[in-house]
Design a protein around this motif. Structure first.
Motif: not given
Length: 206
Positions: A10-11, A13-19
């Protein structure tokens, strides 16, 4: 061309580590300074080429002999008669990967050329190369700076991505532990990308 996805977050981030770790508001100068420092500390990296016959990727450990154009391009000594020179002639695209024991890493993509100019070889030659080349006893192929087997692979950077940190090991462990407890992505690295445009600008400013 669509990418791969196995779920929908959804809204969020699917990759929170990179974010959490990616840094985009960093000057080109700062990016290159940090990359140059890290590569210099590693000294050795893995060079990936493609085998023409099988199409498979092949990686070899290589030592950086020198850098050019304000650390945009890398030089590596090579035996011109080794198989990697055949691979580079067929496909000059390469990747350089550097990694240290703390998990910091760098990936550099570019194109390679095989240089046999004796002036360039002599400029960076070190006597330790004799240990790798050997002396064939014919007065020519003796591992010296005049040995025609000694060439240089010049890798011209196209793009780069790396992750470095200024945190201590204790600080990084604490950050990871906090992430395990809270569910928040650990903020332990500075992930940076160097674009083709940034590379062109730096090389052009020499």
């Amino acid at each position: 061309m669509s990418g791969f996805s196995n779920t929908d977050t959804g809204s969020k981030p699917a990759d929170p580590y990179t974010a959490a770790n990616k840094q985009s508001q960093v000057s080109t100068q700062e990016k290159f300074v940090a990359l140059d420092k890290f590569v210099g500390q590693c000294k050795f990296g893995m060079m990936t080429t493609r085998d023409e016959a099988s199409g498979r990727l092949v990686s070899r450990c290589m030592a950086v002999a020198a850098e050019e154009n304000r650390s945009v391009d890398y030089l590596f000594f090579t035996n011109t008669e080794s198989h990697k020179t055949d691979e580079l002639k067929a496909d000059p695209h390469v990747n350089l990967a550097f990694l240290d024991s703390s998990g910091q890493w760098a990936s550099v993509s570019g194109k390679a050329s095989i240089e046999t100019d004796r002036g360039l070889v002599k400029k960076h030659y070190t006597v330790s190369l004799k240990a790798w080349m050997g002396d064939l006893g014919d007065g020519t192929h003796d591992g010296s700076e005049n040995d025609p087997r000694i060439g240089i692979i010049r890798v011209k950077m196209a793009t780069a991505t790396y992750a470095v940190t200024d945190q201590t090991i204790v600080g990084r462990v604490a950050e990871v532990a906090k992430g395990v407890v809270t569910g928040e992505a650990a903020n332990v690295n500075k992930i940076r990308e160097i674009s083709e445009e940034e590379v062109r600008e730096r090389r052009g400013s020499v």
